[in-house]
Write an enzyme that holds these catalytic residues in place. Sequence first.
Site, PDB file in Angstrom:
ATOM      1  N   LYS A 162     -10.446   6.919  12.306  1.00  0.00           N
ATOM      2  CA  LYS A 162     -10.265   6.302  13.623  1.00  0.00           C
ATOM      3  C   LYS A 162      -8.779   6.101  13.938  1.00  0.00           C
ATOM      4  CE  LYS A 162     -14.553   3.672  13.968  1.00  0.00           C
ATOM      5  NZ  LYS A 162     -15.105   2.319  13.978  1.00  0.00           N
ATOM      6  N   LEU A 163      -8.038   5.598  12.949  1.00  0.00           N
ATOM      7  CA  LEU A 163      -6.619   5.333  13.196  1.00  0.00           C
ATOM      8  C   LEU A 163      -5.830   6.635  13.340  1.00  0.00           C
ATOM      9  CD1 LEU A 163      -6.248   2.293  10.803  1.00  0.00           C
ATOM     10  CD2 LEU A 163      -6.019   2.227  13.283  1.00  0.00           C
TER      11      LEU A 163
ATOM     12  N   VAL B 192      -9.755   3.453  -2.173  1.00  0.00           N
ATOM     13  CA  VAL B 192     -10.709   2.452  -2.664  1.00  0.00           C
ATOM     14  C   VAL B 192     -10.184   2.027  -4.035  1.00  0.00           C
ATOM     15  CG1 VAL B 192     -13.085   2.074  -3.423  1.00  0.00           C
ATOM     16  CG2 VAL B 192     -12.627   3.436  -1.386  1.00  0.00           C
TER      17      VAL B 192
ATOM     18  N   LYS C  72      -8.397  -8.051 -11.042  1.00  0.00           N
ATOM     19  CA  LYS C  72      -8.134  -9.013  -9.969  1.00  0.00           C
ATOM     20  C   LYS C  72      -9.155 -10.161 -10.033  1.00  0.00           C
ATOM     21  CE  LYS C  72      -6.273  -9.005  -5.488  1.00  0.00           C
ATOM     22  NZ  LYS C  72      -5.614  -8.125  -4.564  1.00  0.00           N
TER      23      LYS C  72
ATOM     24  N   ARG D 244      -1.909 -12.037   7.189  1.00  0.00           N
ATOM     25  CA  ARG D 244      -0.870 -12.580   6.294  1.00  0.00           C
ATOM     26  C   ARG D 244       0.431 -11.868   6.594  1.00  0.00           C
ATOM     27  NH1 ARG D 244      -4.745 -11.731   1.260  1.00  0.00           N
ATOM     28  NH2 ARG D 244      -6.271 -13.332   1.796  1.00  0.00           N
TER      29      ARG D 244
ATOM     30  N   GLU E  88      -8.795  -4.419   3.704  1.00  0.00           N
ATOM     31  CA  GLU E  88      -7.436  -4.933   3.951  1.00  0.00           C
ATOM     32  C   GLU E  88      -6.602  -3.846   4.621  1.00  0.00           C
ATOM     33  OE1 GLU E  88      -4.744  -7.587   1.253  1.00  0.00           O
ATOM     34  OE2 GLU E  88      -4.284  -5.507   0.784  1.00  0.00           O
TER      35      GLU E  88
HETATM   36  P1  0O2 Z   1      -3.244  -2.498  -5.411  1.00  0.00           P
HETATM   37  O1  0O2 Z   1      -3.166  -1.663  -6.615  1.00  0.00           O
HETATM   38  O2  0O2 Z   1      -2.310  -2.080  -4.340  1.00  0.00           O
HETATM   39  O3  0O2 Z   1      -4.634  -2.664  -4.922  1.00  0.00           O
HETATM   40  P2  0O2 Z   1      -2.269 -11.195  -5.230  1.00  0.00           P
HETATM   41  O4  0O2 Z   1      -3.137 -10.787  -6.363  1.00  0.00           O
HETATM   42  O5  0O2 Z   1      -2.085 -12.661  -5.060  1.00  0.00           O
HETATM   43  O6  0O2 Z   1      -0.963 -10.401  -5.182  1.00  0.00           O
HETATM   44  P3  0O2 Z   1      -4.045 -11.263  -2.935  1.00  0.00           P
HETATM   45  O7  0O2 Z   1      -4.005 -12.737  -2.906  1.00  0.00           O
HETATM   46  O8  0O2 Z   1      -5.358 -10.608  -3.125  1.00  0.00           O
HETATM   47  O9  0O2 Z   1      -3.006 -10.647  -3.964  1.00  0.00           O
HETATM   48  O10 0O2 Z   1      -3.560 -10.757  -1.581  1.00  0.00           O
HETATM   49  P4  0O2 Z   1      -2.192 -10.226  -1.024  1.00  0.00           P
HETATM   50  O11 0O2 Z   1      -1.045 -10.653  -1.842  1.00  0.00           O
HETATM   51  O12 0O2 Z   1      -2.215 -10.582   0.410  1.00  0.00           O
HETATM   52  O13 0O2 Z   1      -2.377  -8.645  -1.099  1.00  0.00           O
HETATM   53  C1  0O2 Z   1      -2.690  -7.937  -2.217  1.00  0.00           C
HETATM   54  C2  0O2 Z   1      -2.161  -6.522  -2.107  1.00  0.00           C
HETATM   55  O14 0O2 Z   1      -0.920  -6.513  -1.413  1.00  0.00           O
HETATM   56  C3  0O2 Z   1      -1.844  -5.987  -3.470  1.00  0.00           C
HETATM   57  O15 0O2 Z   1      -2.989  -5.463  -4.046  1.00  0.00           O
HETATM   58  C4  0O2 Z   1      -0.766  -4.965  -3.164  1.00  0.00           C
HETATM   59  O16 0O2 Z   1      -1.328  -3.786  -2.632  1.00  0.00           O
HETATM   60  C5  0O2 Z   1       0.016  -5.669  -2.108  1.00  0.00           C
HETATM   61  N1  0O2 Z   1       1.022  -6.551  -2.701  1.00  0.00           N
HETATM   62  C6  0O2 Z   1       1.063  -7.894  -2.680  1.00  0.00           C
HETATM   63  N2  0O2 Z   1       2.160  -8.341  -3.306  1.00  0.00           N
HETATM   64  C7  0O2 Z   1       2.820  -7.269  -3.770  1.00  0.00           C
HETATM   65  C8  0O2 Z   1       4.044  -7.097  -4.501  1.00  0.00           C
HETATM   66  O17 0O2 Z   1       4.737  -8.024  -4.887  1.00  0.00           O
HETATM   67  N3  0O2 Z   1       4.407  -5.808  -4.775  1.00  0.00           N
HETATM   68  C9  0O2 Z   1       3.683  -4.732  -4.371  1.00  0.00           C
HETATM   69  N4  0O2 Z   1       4.139  -3.516  -4.675  1.00  0.00           N
HETATM   70  N5  0O2 Z   1       2.528  -4.871  -3.683  1.00  0.00           N
HETATM   71  C10 0O2 Z   1       2.101  -6.116  -3.383  1.00  0.00           C
HETATM   72  P5  0O2 Z   1      -3.077  -5.356  -5.627  1.00  0.00           P
HETATM   73  O18 0O2 Z   1      -4.469  -5.614  -6.004  1.00  0.00           O
HETATM   74  O19 0O2 Z   1      -2.060  -6.205  -6.274  1.00  0.00           O
HETATM   75  O20 0O2 Z   1      -2.683  -3.882  -5.906  1.00  0.00           O
END
Ligand code: 0O2
Length: 265
Positions: free
Chosen positions: A23-24, A47, A56, A108, A142
């Site tokens: 879609k995007l 995914v 997580k 966020r 997300e």
């Molecule tokens: P992946 O491998 O990309 O899926 P948290 O665990 O607290 O960091 P939360 O609360 O679930 O995460 O939500 P947040 O922080 O809004 O968003 C999570 C995702 O944002 C992460 O997924 C990353 O994709 C990205 N992200 C957040 N903080 C960082 C960071 O410091 N560095 C990088 N490179 N990406 C970030 P995952 O599951 O961490 O990783």
Amino acid sequence: MEVINWKEFLYPYEQAVAELTTKLQFLMNEYRRLGLYSPMEAITGRVKQPSSILDKARKKHIPEDKIEEEVEDIAGVRIICQFVEDIPKVIALIRRRDGQDMTILEERDYITNTKPSGYRSYHIIIRYPIQTVSGYREVLAELQIRTLAMNFWAVTEHSLKYKYRGQIPEDIKERLIHCAEAAFNLDNEMSTIRNEIMYAQRYNKLKDSLMADILDYIQNLYSVASLQEMEQANKRLVGLWENGSLDDLKKLKADLAQMAEVYGV
Ligand code: 0O2
């Protein structure tokens, strides 16, 4: 507790990611087809891997039977923009769909509120409806909206995190913070020349489209116009190819259009 059948569990998320990216991408292509500047430069989706989902869940103390409701980024779509100024435009495009083909649950803003790691990006958590063999259901997804510079930093930092199993050495962490500042400055610097870049992009697009029209006319006229007329048209085109102004090209196109009308092609 029942063992998760990952293939089955992840299938609806794969569907959501495929639908959202398509879609995007169509929206992005529509801007281009209309000759408009697209605030979206690229769209990707993924995914999350089962190991990453379980990591997580463990980190956030989410029981396995609550993963579906509480891990929000199993389906992830990334929208990459050229300029920081494009981000609010993309956010508006998403908000416009709220209540239509998606429901926004949370936003966020890690651009205004940069994470301590240096991470910048705008996240929108949505609930997305899909149709499956067993009927209607909704999954969480997300959307990450960020510039090319923010993405470059995040992808690099992410792979380092992976390499060091989440424990990046302090000196590298510090260098990453400097890199994040450099990416921030790059975004600001690019913003100052955004108008010039956008003008150049529009100019090139217009020039390409005029050239394509001119070549079409020439091709159609070859079978009906005189050799002398075609030689003249070709000569003008060659002269304008490298350094012709848009007005010169428009004039050539108008002359060829007139010729085509006279010859009825
Ligand atoms: P992946 O491998 O990309 O899926 P948290 O665990 O607290 O960091 P939360 O609360 O679930 O995460 O939500 P947040 O922080 O809004 O968003 C999570 C995702 O944002 C992460 O997924 C990353 O994709 C990205 N992200 C957040 N903080 C960082 C960071 O410091 N560095 C990088 N490179 N990406 C970030 P995952 O599951 O961490 O990783």
